[in-house]
Design a protein around this motif. Structure first.
Motif, PDB file in Angstrom:
ATOM      1  N   GLN A   1       0.831  -1.175   0.000  1.00 37.59           N
ATOM      2  CA  GLN A   1       0.000   0.000   0.000  1.00 37.59           C
ATOM      3  C   GLN A   1       0.882   1.248   0.000  1.00 37.59           C
ATOM      4  OE1 GLN A   1      -3.012   0.096   3.024  1.00 37.59           O
ATOM      5  NE2 GLN A   1      -3.528   2.234   2.619  1.00 37.59           N
ATOM      6  N   VAL A   2       0.424   2.258  -0.703  1.00 33.43           N
ATOM      7  CA  VAL A   2       1.174   3.503  -0.801  1.00 33.43           C
ATOM      8  C   VAL A   2       1.136   4.242   0.527  1.00 33.43           C
ATOM      9  CG1 VAL A   2       1.263   5.763  -1.909  1.00 33.43           C
ATOM     10  CG2 VAL A   2       0.816   3.707  -3.267  1.00 33.43           C
ATOM     11  N   GLN A   3       2.286   4.743   0.936  1.00 37.09           N
ATOM     12  CA  GLN A   3       2.391   5.640   2.077  1.00 37.09           C
ATOM     13  C   GLN A   3       2.948   6.964   1.587  1.00 37.09           C
ATOM     14  OE1 GLN A   3       4.866   2.995   4.515  1.00 37.09           O
ATOM     15  NE2 GLN A   3       3.146   2.830   5.944  1.00 37.09           N
ATOM     16  N   LEU A   4       2.408   8.040   2.102  1.00 36.56           N
ATOM     17  CA  LEU A   4       2.732   9.363   1.608  1.00 36.56           C
ATOM     18  C   LEU A   4       3.240  10.252   2.737  1.00 36.56           C
ATOM     19  CD1 LEU A   4      -0.485   9.883  -0.547  1.00 36.56           C
ATOM     20  CD2 LEU A   4       1.742   9.055  -1.334  1.00 36.56           C
ATOM     21  N   VAL A   5       4.251  11.037   2.440  1.00 36.14           N
ATOM     22  CA  VAL A   5       4.824  11.961   3.395  1.00 36.14           C
ATOM     23  C   VAL A   5       4.979  13.316   2.727  1.00 36.14           C
ATOM     24  CG1 VAL A   5       6.764  12.488   4.894  1.00 36.14           C
ATOM     25  CG2 VAL A   5       6.050  10.119   4.591  1.00 36.14           C
ATOM     26  N   GLU A   6       4.362  14.326   3.318  1.00 37.39           N
ATOM     27  CA  GLU A   6       4.432  15.673   2.778  1.00 37.39           C
ATOM     28  C   GLU A   6       5.600  16.444   3.381  1.00 37.39           C
ATOM     29  OE1 GLU A   6      -0.020  14.671   3.444  1.00 37.39           O
ATOM     30  OE2 GLU A   6       1.885  14.464   4.540  1.00 37.39           O
ATOM     31  N   SER A   7       6.109  17.373   2.615  1.00 30.30           N
ATOM     32  CA  SER A   7       7.138  18.269   3.103  1.00 30.30           C
ATOM     33  C   SER A   7       7.117  19.539   2.266  1.00 30.30           C
ATOM     34  CB  SER A   7       8.525  17.623   3.051  1.00 30.30           C
ATOM     35  OG  SER A   7       8.901  17.329   1.723  1.00 30.30           O
ATOM     36  N   GLY A   8       7.844  20.534   2.711  1.00 31.34           N
ATOM     37  CA  GLY A   8       7.999  21.752   1.936  1.00 31.34           C
ATOM     38  C   GLY A   8       7.208  22.938   2.429  1.00 31.34           C
ATOM     39  N   GLY A   9       6.378  22.738   3.434  1.00 31.66           N
ATOM     40  CA  GLY A   9       5.618  23.850   3.957  1.00 31.66           C
ATOM     41  C   GLY A   9       6.503  24.825   4.704  1.00 31.66           C
ATOM     42  N   GLY A  10       5.930  25.946   5.029  1.00 28.69           N
ATOM     43  CA  GLY A  10       6.672  26.959   5.747  1.00 28.69           C
ATOM     44  C   GLY A  10       5.910  28.254   5.824  1.00 28.69           C
ATOM     45  N   LEU A  11       6.608  29.273   6.252  1.00 31.55           N
ATOM     46  CA  LEU A  11       6.049  30.610   6.384  1.00 31.55           C
ATOM     47  C   LEU A  11       6.546  31.476   5.243  1.00 31.55           C
ATOM     48  CD1 LEU A  11       4.559  32.831   7.998  1.00 31.55           C
ATOM     49  CD2 LEU A  11       6.692  33.153   9.281  1.00 31.55           C
ATOM     50  N   VAL A  12       5.623  32.045   4.505  1.00 29.03           N
ATOM     51  CA  VAL A  12       5.979  32.902   3.382  1.00 29.03           C
ATOM     52  C   VAL A  12       5.106  34.142   3.397  1.00 29.03           C
ATOM     53  CG1 VAL A  12       6.763  30.990   1.943  1.00 29.03           C
ATOM     54  CG2 VAL A  12       4.380  31.748   1.812  1.00 29.03           C
ATOM     55  N   GLN A  13       5.586  35.172   2.755  1.00 35.43           N
ATOM     56  CA  GLN A  13       4.809  36.386   2.608  1.00 35.43           C
ATOM     57  C   GLN A  13       3.828  36.261   1.453  1.00 35.43           C
ATOM     58  OE1 GLN A  13       7.812  39.451   2.160  1.00 35.43           O
ATOM     59  NE2 GLN A  13       7.739  39.911   4.348  1.00 35.43           N
ATOM     60  N   ALA A  14       2.741  36.982   1.552  1.00 35.07           N
ATOM     61  CA  ALA A  14       1.789  37.020   0.453  1.00 35.07           C
ATOM     62  C   ALA A  14       2.500  37.417  -0.836  1.00 35.07           C
ATOM     63  CB  ALA A  14       0.659  37.987   0.754  1.00 35.07           C
ATOM     64  N   GLY A  15       2.147  36.730  -1.906  1.00 32.55           N
ATOM     65  CA  GLY A  15       2.808  36.937  -3.180  1.00 32.55           C
ATOM     66  C   GLY A  15       3.972  36.013  -3.421  1.00 32.55           C
ATOM     67  N   GLY A  16       4.403  35.318  -2.400  1.00 31.03           N
ATOM     68  CA  GLY A  16       5.518  34.413  -2.521  1.00 31.03           C
ATOM     69  C   GLY A  16       5.114  33.050  -3.032  1.00 31.03           C
ATOM     70  N   SER A  17       6.084  32.144  -3.033  1.00 34.22           N
ATOM     71  CA  SER A  17       5.880  30.810  -3.580  1.00 34.22           C
ATOM     72  C   SER A  17       6.420  29.745  -2.642  1.00 34.22           C
ATOM     73  CB  SER A  17       6.583  30.664  -4.934  1.00 34.22           C
ATOM     74  OG  SER A  17       6.060  31.561  -5.893  1.00 34.22           O
ATOM     75  N   LEU A  18       5.833  28.584  -2.734  1.00 33.31           N
ATOM     76  CA  LEU A  18       6.319  27.398  -2.053  1.00 33.31           C
ATOM     77  C   LEU A  18       6.109  26.207  -2.970  1.00 33.31           C
ATOM     78  CD1 LEU A  18       4.985  27.604   1.626  1.00 33.31           C
ATOM     79  CD2 LEU A  18       7.381  27.650   0.917  1.00 33.31           C
ATOM     80  N   ARG A  19       6.953  25.221  -2.811  1.00 33.11           N
ATOM     81  CA  ARG A  19       6.783  23.968  -3.523  1.00 33.11           C
ATOM     82  C   ARG A  19       6.670  22.843  -2.510  1.00 33.11           C
ATOM     83  NH1 ARG A  19      10.841  20.187  -7.041  1.00 33.11           N
ATOM     84  NH2 ARG A  19       9.363  19.508  -8.653  1.00 33.11           N
ATOM     85  N   LEU A  20       5.519  22.221  -2.470  1.00 29.65           N
ATOM     86  CA  LEU A  20       5.292  21.102  -1.580  1.00 29.65           C
ATOM     87  C   LEU A  20       5.643  19.805  -2.276  1.00 29.65           C
ATOM     88  CD1 LEU A  20       1.839  22.068  -0.021  1.00 29.65           C
ATOM     89  CD2 LEU A  20       4.138  22.819   0.641  1.00 29.65           C
ATOM     90  N   SER A  21       6.182  18.881  -1.511  1.00 32.47           N
ATOM     91  CA  SER A  21       6.534  17.577  -2.032  1.00 32.47           C
ATOM     92  C   SER A  21       5.746  16.502  -1.317  1.00 32.47           C
ATOM     93  CB  SER A  21       8.030  17.304  -1.859  1.00 32.47           C
ATOM     94  OG  SER A  21       8.805  18.204  -2.610  1.00 32.47           O
ATOM     95  N   CYS A  22       5.445  15.463  -2.034  1.00 36.33           N
ATOM     96  CA  CYS A  22       4.753  14.303  -1.501  1.00 36.33           C
ATOM     97  C   CYS A  22       5.572  13.087  -1.889  1.00 36.33           C
ATOM     98  CB  CYS A  22       3.336  14.234  -2.068  1.00 36.33           C
ATOM     99  SG  CYS A  22       2.384  12.781  -1.599  1.00 36.33           S
ATOM    100  N   ALA A  23       6.268  12.529  -0.934  1.00 38.08           N
ATOM    101  CA  ALA A  23       7.103  11.367  -1.183  1.00 38.08           C
ATOM    102  C   ALA A  23       6.316  10.105  -0.887  1.00 38.08           C
ATOM    103  CB  ALA A  23       8.360  11.423  -0.324  1.00 38.08           C
ATOM    104  N   ALA A  24       6.359   9.174  -1.804  1.00 39.52           N
ATOM    105  CA  ALA A  24       5.546   7.975  -1.700  1.00 39.52           C
ATOM    106  C   ALA A  24       6.405   6.729  -1.621  1.00 39.52           C
ATOM    107  CB  ALA A  24       4.598   7.868  -2.886  1.00 39.52           C
ATOM    108  N   SER A  25       5.865   5.745  -0.963  1.00 40.08           N
ATOM    109  CA  SER A  25       6.411   4.400  -0.996  1.00 40.08           C
ATOM    110  C   SER A  25       5.311   3.461  -1.451  1.00 40.08           C
ATOM    111  CB  SER A  25       6.940   3.980   0.378  1.00 40.08           C
ATOM    112  OG  SER A  25       5.896   3.943   1.340  1.00 40.08           O
ATOM    113  N   GLY A  26       5.707   2.306  -1.934  1.00 43.15           N
ATOM    114  CA  GLY A  26       4.731   1.360  -2.422  1.00 43.15           C
ATOM    115  C   GLY A  26       4.813   1.192  -3.925  1.00 43.15           C
ATOM    116  N   SER A  27       4.342   0.079  -4.392  1.00 45.09           N
ATOM    117  CA  SER A  27       4.502  -0.281  -5.788  1.00 45.09           C
ATOM    118  C   SER A  27       3.407   0.240  -6.705  1.00 45.09           C
ATOM    119  CB  SER A  27       4.583  -1.802  -5.918  1.00 45.09           C
ATOM    120  OG  SER A  27       3.398  -2.419  -5.445  1.00 45.09           O
ATOM    121  N   THR A  28       2.341   0.781  -6.154  1.00 43.92           N
ATOM    122  CA  THR A  28       1.207   1.199  -6.967  1.00 43.92           C
ATOM    123  C   THR A  28       1.157   2.697  -7.227  1.00 43.92           C
ATOM    124  OG1 THR A  28      -0.258   1.394  -5.041  1.00 43.92           O
ATOM    125  CG2 THR A  28      -0.175  -0.737  -6.158  1.00 43.92           C
ATOM    126  N   PHE A  29       2.198   3.411  -6.868  1.00 46.01           N
ATOM    127  CA  PHE A  29       2.174   4.862  -6.989  1.00 46.01           C
ATOM    128  C   PHE A  29       1.832   5.325  -8.400  1.00 46.01           C
ATOM    129  CE2 PHE A  29       4.246   8.871  -8.030  1.00 46.01           C
ATOM    130  CZ  PHE A  29       3.702   9.709  -7.072  1.00 46.01           C
TER     131      PHE A  29
END
Length: 118
Positions: A1-29
């Motif tokens: 079964q797929v397991q998911l872990v998020e990362s990349g969040g944080g504190l940013v100012q309005a107008g800024g950017s962030l890139r979130l990542s979702c790392a998965a394990s499992g063969s059905t991704f």
């Protein structure tokens, strides 16, 4: 079964950017649709974006044109590029997966906090 872990969040100012990542394990991704959801304090969970196994995408109206979802099956990862952030984007962001339409979203990750300041 797929397991998911998020990362990349944080504190940013309005107008800024962030890139979130979702790392998965499992063969059905690679066959799963991957979705991003968010939940602000005191609010219900809200759909943000999804990407299918054939890279079809869908976005909530509130983020359309600002957010981009992508995936890298070789790395078993999905991403959410968030641009032009506004304070209303402040929430805990979760990634999840769905095997097909009609099946529930499952394998929720731990979530990553995104805070947009003014």
């Amino acid at each position: 079964q797929v397991q998911l872990v998020e990362s990349g969040g944080g504190l940013v100012q309005a107008g800024g950017s962030l890139r979130l990542s979702c790392a998965a394990s499992g063969s059905t991704f690679s066959s799963n649709t991957i979705g991003w959801f968010r939940r602000a304090p005191g609010m219900q969970r809200e759909f943000v974006a999804l990407i299918t196994n054939v890279r079809g995408t869908k976005y909530a109206d509130s983020v359309k044109g600002r957010f981009t979802i992508s995936r890298d099956n070789a790395r078993k990862a999905a991403y959410l590029q968030m641009n032009s952030l506004i304070t209303e984007d402040t929430a805990v962001y979760y990634c999840t997966k769905r095997s097909r339409i009609g099946e529930p979203w499952s394998s929720w990750g731990q979530g990553t906090q995104v805070t947009v300041s003014s």
